[in-house]
Scaffold this active site. Sequence first.
Site, PDB file in Angstrom:
ATOM      1  N   HIS A 251       0.852  -1.195   0.000  1.00 13.45           N
ATOM      2  CA  HIS A 251       0.000   0.000   0.000  1.00 13.45           C
ATOM      3  C   HIS A 251       0.885   1.241   0.000  1.00 13.45           C
ATOM      4  CE1 HIS A 251       0.960   0.313   4.248  1.00 13.45           C
ATOM      5  NE2 HIS A 251       0.492  -0.908   4.457  1.00 13.45           N
TER       6      HIS A 251
ATOM      7  N   HIS B 117       4.003   1.571   2.292  1.00 16.37           N
ATOM      8  CA  HIS B 117       5.232   0.917   1.833  1.00 16.37           C
ATOM      9  C   HIS B 117       5.920   1.788   0.790  1.00 16.37           C
ATOM     10  CE1 HIS B 117       2.695  -2.732   2.953  1.00 16.37           C
ATOM     11  NE2 HIS B 117       3.721  -2.814   3.774  1.00 16.37           N
TER      12      HIS B 117
ATOM     13  N   CYS C 222      -7.820  -8.219  21.277  1.00 13.19           N
ATOM     14  CA  CYS C 222      -6.867  -7.374  20.558  1.00 13.19           C
ATOM     15  C   CYS C 222      -7.616  -6.375  19.683  1.00 13.19           C
ATOM     16  CB  CYS C 222      -5.954  -8.225  19.689  1.00 13.19           C
ATOM     17  SG  CYS C 222      -4.895  -7.213  18.644  1.00 13.19           S
TER      18      CYS C 222
ATOM     19  N   HIS D  34      -6.962  -6.744  15.809  1.00 15.61           N
ATOM     20  CA  HIS D  34      -7.397  -7.917  15.055  1.00 15.61           C
ATOM     21  C   HIS D  34      -8.752  -8.479  15.496  1.00 15.61           C
ATOM     22  CE1 HIS D  34      -3.010  -7.685  14.601  1.00 15.61           C
ATOM     23  NE2 HIS D  34      -3.277  -8.030  13.367  1.00 15.61           N
TER      24      HIS D  34
ATOM     25  N   LYS E  26      -9.225  -1.727   5.010  1.00 15.91           N
ATOM     26  CA  LYS E  26      -9.993  -2.472   4.032  1.00 15.91           C
ATOM     27  C   LYS E  26     -11.483  -2.260   4.242  1.00 15.91           C
ATOM     28  CE  LYS E  26      -6.541  -6.020   3.379  1.00 15.91           C
ATOM     29  NZ  LYS E  26      -6.051  -7.253   3.974  1.00 15.91           N
TER      30      LYS E  26
END
Length: 490
Positions: free
Chosen positions: A17, A20, A142, A145, A297
């Site tokens: 993405h 990076h 978490c 996640h 996302k």
Amino acid sequence: MNYFVTTSIPYVNGPPHIGHALEFIMADVLARAARAEKKPVIFSTGTDEHGGKIADKAAEVGKDVKIFADEMSQQFRGLAKALNISNDRFIRTTDAGHEQRAQIIWKNLAKDIYKGTYVGLYCTGCEAFVTEPVAKENKGTCPHHQKPYEKLEEENYFFKLSVYAPEILKAIESGSFEILPQSRKHEILHVIKSGLEDISISRPKEKLTWGIAVPGDENQVMYVWFEALMNYLTVLGYPEHDDYLKFWPANVQVVGKDILRFHAAIWPGMLLGLGLPLPKKLYVHGFITVNNQKMSKSLGNVIPPQDIINAYGVDAMRYYFLRHIPAYDDGDFSWAKLHAAYNNELANELGNCVQRTAAMIVSYQKGIIGDSPPPEHDIAAYSEALEHCRFDRALDEVWDQVRGLNQYIDEQKPWEINKQGDSEHLREVLAYQVSCLLQIAELLAPLLPETATKIQYIFGEGVVRPIEGTLFPRKEHTPDAANVSEAPGK
RNA sequence: GGCAGGGUAGCUCAGUUGGUUAGAGCACAGGACUCAUAAGCCUGGGGUCACGAGUUCAAAUCUCGUCCCUGCUACCA
């Protein structure tokens, strides 16, 4: 004299993405700038491919782990290429060389490694244990996640990181291990002062097979983070290769703010355990939001870097990310902002400046460029900016010159000099414009290499050589991708 | 809760050790020009520098307090 620069190696659990891309671009600027100073350079990047998360992901899509990793890694290699990144190495943690050398490193750290039992709450998403208080605060789940922490008790090898805390602290405080920006330095100093604990560095093989074997213990594999950090040494051929002997310590390591701890605490500890010098500089960049929203996302606002390159070109993308994402802070991307920067700054100010200069020389002097003394612009601020990884400031400095040149042209009015027929004066003015543009090209070379090359091609040989089209043709509308990406995701 | 860094023009930000009417870019308005990608150049409007108090001849800048924002870190003795 030798210059070694690295990016962190992206974990291949998802496609590249723009975050990076940012890191690749920034490290590339440092590498190119060092080469411009005639330094021998090794610029390395690569991919981090081990760990349970990758194994899970591969299973999810029904692929063999290695094949999955191959494909993902290839995408990052492709991104580097698309961004015109000049990396000399691309290391994968699944390379045989890395695996062998990682085991050598492990052995060389043996005096600081011991076996113990770890009991704690673990998130399979983060691949990390969390402390009790953190788990409590997150109510046992978490936040990254959405998975409940699992209570784990397992035999692990531990690394005596605690032993090295004082020395790490000293290196950071003294600046021999420089951390930029300063806010990150303060942040990590605070963490280290509050105490570094020994860290678990292996996992039982029964739970995780996708990793590098711990030397001398069939039942354990190296914890992915511990092993991934080693890439900075293995890529140079530690412990025996010439490159390693010549290029370590790294001059700059470029990382994101999320992995500061690993690079400013654990990694230095490992190096000290090996008896090696620490990197000279750790540059920590921020995150990019899209339309001021976190990329995710679920929001549907993830932008593939290739979309930006396709719509505006590599150098426009590099330009936006280097100048409009603050080097010492988080930044925001939007198609509208990119569009404005492209038209106003690249097309109108720089592109048009090149164009008007070339056009006048062609029509007044048959393309022949006269001689001119080089401009006497002070580039100290530019150099200092690059030295401190202030890519945004560096481009500000270049643009001061671009604006200055446009002002010069309007003051001198070469078209009037031409009408008056003072050809000698005209030649001087136009030649001066060219020297300014060539200097701009030189400053631009590490940042926008393609653009710099084009300007040098046009003006570099004493005669104006036209290129196909213009440097940055104006764009009237934002691309379709904009509408897609800015639409509320579902 | 602790530590750190912020809150300056509509937007993004710069403002060195306190010192003349607080700056830049974008956006907006007007002007003169024409070499150029209808680009470039010039001019202008617009700010109680988060809020309150204090120190000082003088505060965006120093001190204290308050309110917000961001990051890191923590309730164990």
